[in-house]
Design an enzyme around this catalytic site. Structure first.
Site, mmCIF file in Angstrom:
data_model
loop_
_atom_site.group_PDB
_atom_site.id
_atom_site.type_symbol
_atom_site.label_atom_id
_atom_site.label_comp_id
_atom_site.label_asym_id
_atom_site.label_seq_id
_atom_site.Cartn_x
_atom_site.Cartn_y
_atom_site.Cartn_z
ATOM 1 N N THR A 259 42.212 34.248 46.566
ATOM 2 C CA THR A 259 41.293 33.303 45.943
ATOM 3 C C THR A 259 41.136 33.650 44.465
ATOM 4 O O THR A 259 41.116 34.818 44.081
ATOM 5 C CB THR A 259 39.922 33.313 46.638
ATOM 6 O OG1 THR A 259 39.393 34.650 46.626
ATOM 7 C CG2 THR A 259 40.062 32.838 48.085
ATOM 8 N N GLY B 202 33.309 33.259 49.195
ATOM 9 C CA GLY B 202 34.582 33.716 49.745
ATOM 10 C C GLY B 202 34.602 33.706 51.261
ATOM 11 O O GLY B 202 35.612 33.349 51.882
ATOM 12 N N ASP B 203 33.483 34.086 51.879
ATOM 13 C CA ASP B 203 33.386 34.041 53.339
ATOM 14 C C ASP B 203 33.561 32.608 53.840
ATOM 15 O O ASP B 203 34.247 32.361 54.843
ATOM 16 C CB ASP B 203 32.021 34.564 53.801
ATOM 17 C CG ASP B 203 31.774 36.003 53.407
ATOM 18 O OD1 ASP B 203 32.750 36.745 53.186
ATOM 19 O OD2 ASP B 203 30.591 36.388 53.306
ATOM 20 N N PHE C 283 21.668 43.609 52.368
ATOM 21 C CA PHE C 283 22.371 43.336 51.120
ATOM 22 C C PHE C 283 21.324 42.899 50.102
ATOM 23 O O PHE C 283 20.611 41.916 50.321
ATOM 24 C CB PHE C 283 23.411 42.232 51.333
ATOM 25 C CG PHE C 283 24.117 41.767 50.086
ATOM 26 C CD1 PHE C 283 24.934 42.623 49.375
ATOM 27 C CD2 PHE C 283 23.976 40.462 49.640
ATOM 28 C CE1 PHE C 283 25.600 42.192 48.232
ATOM 29 C CE2 PHE C 283 24.635 40.019 48.499
ATOM 30 C CZ PHE C 283 25.457 40.885 47.793
ATOM 31 N N ASN D 72 40.492 38.504 46.865
ATOM 32 C CA ASN D 72 40.318 37.703 45.665
ATOM 33 C C ASN D 72 41.260 38.260 44.603
ATOM 34 O O ASN D 72 42.011 39.219 44.852
ATOM 35 C CB ASN D 72 38.855 37.681 45.202
ATOM 36 C CG ASN D 72 38.311 39.055 44.836
ATOM 37 O OD1 ASN D 72 39.053 39.955 44.421
ATOM 38 N ND2 ASN D 72 37.007 39.243 44.984
ATOM 39 N N LYS E 145 39.513 28.839 39.596
ATOM 40 C CA LYS E 145 40.902 28.366 39.480
ATOM 41 C C LYS E 145 41.520 28.023 40.830
ATOM 42 O O LYS E 145 42.688 27.636 40.895
ATOM 43 C CB LYS E 145 41.748 29.417 38.763
ATOM 44 C CG LYS E 145 41.341 29.664 37.320
ATOM 45 C CD LYS E 145 42.210 30.718 36.664
ATOM 46 C CE LYS E 145 41.974 32.101 37.257
ATOM 47 N NZ LYS E 145 42.773 33.156 36.553
ATOM 48 N N SER F 213 15.531 48.144 34.791
ATOM 49 C CA SER F 213 14.836 47.394 35.840
ATOM 50 C C SER F 213 14.765 45.951 35.377
ATOM 51 O O SER F 213 14.261 45.660 34.287
ATOM 52 C CB SER F 213 13.427 47.950 36.055
ATOM 53 O OG SER F 213 12.724 47.161 37.004
ATOM 54 N N GLY G 295 25.773 38.853 55.666
ATOM 55 C CA GLY G 295 26.827 39.729 56.153
ATOM 56 C C GLY G 295 28.119 38.941 56.286
ATOM 57 O O GLY G 295 28.105 37.750 56.595
ATOM 58 N N SER H 214 30.682 42.955 58.714
ATOM 59 C CA SER H 214 29.271 43.286 58.570
ATOM 60 C C SER H 214 28.366 42.148 59.020
ATOM 61 O O SER H 214 28.706 40.964 58.912
ATOM 62 C CB SER H 214 28.964 43.626 57.114
ATOM 63 O OG SER H 214 29.221 42.509 56.275
#
Length: 323
Positions: free
Chosen positions: A222, A255-256, A102, A194, A226, A36, A48, A8
């Site tokens: 991942t 993570g990316d 996103f 993960n 830890k 909300s 992305g 993405s």
């Protein structure tokens, strides 16, 4: 060696809630939830999965090829990526849709609630890896979270063309059945998940960890704070702890960042352990920054932090990649 990143491409709308979601989400009332959250701020950033990974690889001088579909509003984002070492010639411009969005709110515990509008991303299925291979030497294609049909097409084309690929289904695992999930990982040189996604993959496919390991090359899981566990093709586990953070600002894109650092290091000749250590360093730089592409890389400071976390030998080995 060219790494193509197929996933993405989006803009991130990041907000911060000054409380805990867990304090207002009532377990016995979730079927009636209507909330909300009044947030403190709004930051709009480039993002992305593919954009984040390619940006990090660009800073690491890996010259990645970005593969994805965007809207006509991509111009400024393209200039940003190309100015940071990313080849955008694999990007498709939609004639009708905007670049994906996103929208994410993070609470004070780093828990997140998010929505994703695909927009032009849905046209990524029209991109052909075979066509890209005619003009680029593709040594590895990372197939990450994207339009599901694009993920399937790009994975199958890699297998058909004999191009090594890294499977990173991540957020899309939730909408895939077991057969679809298996199709995305079968034959992968690398499998990234993960800890939660790993459990979900096992559940959906019905396979054991050993059975999945026989279908992929290197398995990378991942574990958040830890660290990470890596299983090589012989079943040998490598465990690497995180680089201690100076602050926890925003976990979006961590993570990316790890994937970018790990693949950059391993494809450049670092061992699995050293590659994971580099990935952990890049991950913590993102954790300490608002926005997934607002961090910078100071080579000397990076090596200092690697040395402090993993020892002088690690810093010496990784220095060869951070040239």
């Amino acid at each position: 060696m060219t790494i193509a990143v197929s996933a993405s491409i989006a803009t991130d709308h990041l907000m911060r809630f000054p409380g805990k979601f867990s304090d207002v989400l009532l377990a016995d009332q979730l079927q009636h939830v209507s909330l909300s959250f009044l947030v403190d701020d709004l930051v709009i950033r480039r993002g992305g999965v593919a954009g984040n990974i390619a940006y990090a690889m660009g800073l690491l001088r890996r010259d990645p090829l970005l593969v994805g579909s965007v809207g006509a509003d991509f111009g400024e984002y393209r200039n940003w990526l190309e100015g940071n070492g990313v080849d955008c010639s694999g990007v498709r411009i939609s004639q009708t849709a905007h670049t994906a969005r996103f929208v994410c709110t993070t609470d004070e515990t780093m828990a997140q609630i998010a929505s994703f509008y695909p927009g032009a991303m849905s046209e990524a299925r029209d991109i052909s890896i075979a066509d890209l291979a005619e003009n680029h030497t593709l040594d590895l294609v990372l197939v990450g979270a994207n339009d599901p049909d694009a993920m399937v097409r790009h994975t199958r084309q890699c297998r058909e063309l004999g191009i090594a690929f890294a499977a990173d289904p991540s957020q899309q695992l939730a909408r895939l059945d077991g057969e679809q999930a298996l199709d995305l990982i079968d034959g992968a040189a690398y499998l990234f998940t993960n800890e939660y996604e790993w459990g979900l993959l096992l559940q959906k496919t019905g396979l054991t960890p050993e059975e999945i390991s026989r279908r992929v090359g290197i398995r990378v899981t991942t574990l958040g704070a830890k660290g990470v566990v890596i299983v090589d093709p012989d079943g040998v586990e490598v465990n690497v702890e995180v680089v201690p953070e100076l602050s926890k600002v925003d976990p979006t894109g961590v993570g990316d960042a790890f994937r970018a650092g790990f693949l950059t290091g391993h494809t450049a000749g670092l061992s699995l352990e050293r590659a994971a250590q580099l990935g952990s360093l890049i991950a913590v730089l993102v954790l300490e920054t608002v926005g997934t592409q607002e961090w910078t890389l100071d080579r000397e400071r990076a090596l200092e932090r690697i040395g402090a976390a993993y020892g002088r030998a690690a810093a010496t080995d990784i220095a060869a990649v951070l040239n």
